[in-house]
Write an enzyme that holds these catalytic residues in place. Structure first.
Site, PDB file in Angstrom:
ATOM      1  N   HIS A 237      78.355  63.054  95.103  1.00 42.42           N
ATOM      2  CA  HIS A 237      78.567  61.603  95.158  1.00 42.42           C
ATOM      3  C   HIS A 237      78.990  61.140  93.769  1.00 42.42           C
ATOM      4  O   HIS A 237      78.406  61.549  92.770  1.00 42.42           O
ATOM      5  CB  HIS A 237      77.252  60.927  95.574  1.00 42.42           C
ATOM      6  CG  HIS A 237      77.398  59.480  95.932  1.00 42.42           C
ATOM      7  ND1 HIS A 237      77.685  58.516  94.998  1.00 42.42           N
ATOM      8  CD2 HIS A 237      77.276  58.830  97.114  1.00 42.42           C
ATOM      9  CE1 HIS A 237      77.734  57.338  95.596  1.00 42.42           C
ATOM     10  NE2 HIS A 237      77.495  57.494  96.889  1.00 42.42           N
ATOM     11  N   ARG A 257      80.291  49.242  94.855  1.00 44.56           N
ATOM     12  CA  ARG A 257      81.759  49.136  94.797  1.00 44.56           C
ATOM     13  C   ARG A 257      82.287  48.319  95.971  1.00 44.56           C
ATOM     14  O   ARG A 257      83.253  47.590  95.839  1.00 44.56           O
ATOM     15  CB  ARG A 257      82.373  50.535  94.764  1.00 44.56           C
ATOM     16  CG  ARG A 257      82.214  51.202  93.409  1.00 44.56           C
ATOM     17  CD  ARG A 257      82.607  52.662  93.455  1.00 44.56           C
ATOM     18  NE  ARG A 257      81.539  53.497  93.977  1.00 44.56           N
ATOM     19  CZ  ARG A 257      81.717  54.591  94.700  1.00 44.56           C
ATOM     20  NH1 ARG A 257      82.933  54.979  95.006  1.00 44.56           N
ATOM     21  NH2 ARG A 257      80.692  55.289  95.118  1.00 44.56           N
TER      22      ARG A 257
END
Ligand SMILES: Cc1cc2nc3c(=O)[nH]c(=O)nc-3n(C[C@H](O)[C@H](O)[C@H](O)COP(=O)(O)OP(=O)(O)OC[C@H]3O[C@@H](n4cnc5c(N)ncnc54)[C@H](O)[C@@H]3O)c2cc1C
Length: 607
Positions: A237, A257
């Site tokens: 990740h 995000r």
């Protein structure tokens, strides 16, 4: 030996207590068979509870253009087309019903203004698709499944770790576990076993995974003769915490995000705009203004490059770090605080939408994310590889042995999209439970062979008889050396020579593990537990290294700097490992069946 083993009997035995196992247990129990559920930790303590961002399902509540077809195409593109396409199809079609069902069972999702389940943006999903509860979605999911499950009369066995599966001829007949508290052995007789033991993240030094994730289900299935597939695909990740060292690797959800957070190098540059892969160009914003509008729900805008797939974002971050453009502690910056330039109430929005992230950084790193950027870097997070299963039933190649959730393979191909795991657990947990119950109706439970039980019990207790406790053979030392080695040699950037060396190192570590000795007695003995975990870690690490060597190209999460491009010839098969008759690991290439024309057309339409 058998006399010292306490025995239980269940029609279906579900191993794990994350999302997949309780969902399977609920379904099996609804089919009126008796169900036992075993978990290594406490009920409610599983990765599923840690899931932050949400559950991907094409409900089309926020953008009416979404549909199962778009979700299917996104999943296949993210997985670089080596996914089990039938699983991807079933998943995209069934996820909305599984989410609505969860809501009917009491899950309280965040809502749209008109009262429907709210959905958020996430990497690789064309439209806002993740049903969520702030950034604590997994907690709500697991709470709902447990509440629903306990009313179905499921027997729960907590803090019991399964160490062996038994077979009657070819088919599964039960399992052996030890209890972590007293160290006693427990035999479970069962005609159908559903493995839902989660991932393998503890094979690496930097990981978002907690201590339970040592690939137990993968290793149990492999030892029982099942096939493991796609083990070369380990997801790193892109955004784990990098500072302070005590919290290195802890996850920072992609939701940051999705809500407008941007990735910056030390010069303040949004470096992802420099490298947008060809097959995502038409869907990705080419300027900051458009990217921002997308995160605020403008349907005419394309998503910002920060929401590209995880494999790509993680590699771009590594590139910046290696080029000396990283942050002071060896990561890059993730900044959500900048949105105050756009939103007058930005601090309140961040605290409301990302409460766990806000508290995590404030408490663990003394950083207020409403005012300062975070420092982040890639962390081992998820394994796309796992037990090879039949798409419809989730049964492995061993009759009566099912697998669902992270420990099963197929749905995600070379790279999983965020949010597609929680939906995977619901869709395929439900199927595994239904088919395990159905399998039992057609097959009588098998017999337990006492010889097998004795051998498994002896193997479980062997570390107390080990030869050496000091000479580098303590289980913690071996686990630590394994994690360092996998991080360095079979990590985010791979190379043939290093992986070959990794296999040599694994052979040496296995030899040390065979002599491993633990002290003390069986009650409350974490050294012993670690010794048992280490064996599984060695099996899954070997599977990762051998599969990664076999795939002589770069695809999705598997990146080789000696073969940096995808090779169309490798798009035609999955890599499978299986235990050979001599006990050694065999690697095979398994051809992927051709896509049926109607699914091919869906992919073409969505390009
Ligand atoms: C921090 C974090 C955030 C995430 N956020 C998201 C997200 O927002 N959306 C998303 O889709 N995915 C997310 N994921 C991934 C997702 O949470 C996991 O992939 C998923 O929860 C795995 O579920 P599972 O049911 O397969 O197993 P888990 O939830 O991992 O549970 C495994 C269970 O098996 C038990 N077990 C293991 N070994 C044994 C054994 N030998 N004997 C008995 N029991 C055993 C464990 O104790 C545990 O109960 C996140 C993961 C992490 C770590």
């Amino acid at each position: 030996m058998t006399a010292q083993v306490q025995t239980y009997e269940h029609d279906v035995l579900a191993i794990g207590a994350g999302g997949a196992s309780p969902r399977a247990a609920i379904e099996a129990s609804a089919a009126k068979v008796s169900v036992g559920l075993i978990c290594k930790s406490l009920l409610g303590k599983a990765h599923t509870v840690m899931a932050e961002g949400g559950i991907a399902a094409a409900l089309a509540n926020v953008d009416e253009r979404d549909s199962w077809k778009v979700h299917f195409a996104d999943t296949m593109r993210g997985g670089q087309y080596i996914n089990n396409w039938r699983m991807a199809e079933l998943h995209a079609k069934e996820a909305p019903d599984r989410v609505r069902e969860l809501e009917a069972w009491g899950a309280l999702f965040d809502r749209t203004k008109d009262g429907r389940i709210l959905q958020r943006n996430f990497g690789g999903h064309r439209y806002p698709r993740l049903a969520h509860v702030g950034d604590r979605t997994g907690l709500e999911m697991i709470r709902t499944l447990q509440d629903h499950g306990v009313h179905q009369g499921i027997d729960v066995h907590m803090e019991r770790a399964v160490v062996a599966l038994f077979k009657d001829g070819e088919r599964i007949s039960g399992a052996l576990a030890y209890d972590r508290e007293r160290g006693l052995l427990h035999l479970f007789r069962s005609g159908a076993v559903v493995l839902a033991t989660g991932g393998i993240g503890r094979a690496y030094r930097i990981t978002s995974n907690s201590w339970e994730y040592t690939g137990d289900g993968h290793a149990l299935a492999y030892d029982a003769g099942a096939e493991l597939m796609d083990m070369e695909f380990v997801q790193f990740h892109p955004t784990g915490m990098v500072w302070p060292p005590s919290v290195q690797g802890i996850l920072v959800t992609e939701g940051v995000r999705g809500e407008g957070g941007v990735l910056l190098n030390k010069d303040g540059k949004r470096f992802l705009f420099d490298d947008i892969p060809e097959n995502y160009k038409s869907q990705t914003a080419d300027n900051e203004e458009e990217g921002w509008r997308y995160t605020q729900g403008d349907k005419s805008a394309r998503r910002p490059p920060e929401l590209l797939t995880r494999d790509h974002v993680a590699r771009c971050i590594m590139r910046e770090i290696r080029a000396g453009r990283g942050s002071p502690h060896g990561g890059v910056f993730l900044d959500i605080s900048w949105i105050k330039r756009r939103l007058p109430n930005a601090e309140e929005v961040i605290r409301k939408k990302l409460p766990s992230m806000y508290h995590q950084f404030l408490k663990l790193a003394d950083i207020d994310i409403t005012r300062q950027p975070m420092e982040v870097g890639p962390t081992t997070h998820y394994v796309m590889g796992g037990v090879r299963v039949d798409a419809e039933t989730q049964m492995s190649t061993v009759p009566g042995l099912f697998a669902a959730g992270e420990c099963a393979a197929g749905l995600h191909g070379a790279n999983r999209l965020g949010g597609n795991s929680l939906s995977d657990l619901l869709v395929f947990g439900q199927r595994a439970g239904a088919y395990a119950a159905r399998y039992l109706k057609d097959h009588r439970a098998g017999k337990i062979d006492e010889g097998q039980v004795e051998a498994a019990a002896r193997a479980a207790l062997a570390p107390f008889e080990g030869a050496d406790s000091d000479n580098g053979t303590g289980p913690y030392r071996i686990q630590h050396d394994l994690q360092e080695m996998m991080q360095d040699m079979v990590g985010i950037v791979r190379r043939e020579s290093e992986m070959a060396l990794a296999l040599e190192q694994l052979a040496k570590l296995s030899a040390r593990a065979a002599r491993m000795r633990v002290n003390g007695n069986r009650a409350y003995n974490p050294g012993w537990h670690t010794a048992l975990d280490v064996r599984n870690l060695l099996t899954v690490s070997e599977a990762v290294a051998r599969s990664a060597l076999e795939r002589k190209e770069s695809r999705g999460a598997h990146f080789r700097d000696d073969q940096p491009r995808p090779d169309p010839a490798f798009a035609k098969f999955n890599v499978v490992v299986v235990k050979g008759p001599d006990g050694s690991m065999r690697v095979e290439r398994r051809p992927i069946p051709p896509l049926p024309p109607e699914l091919k057309q869906v992919i073409e339409e969505m390009k």
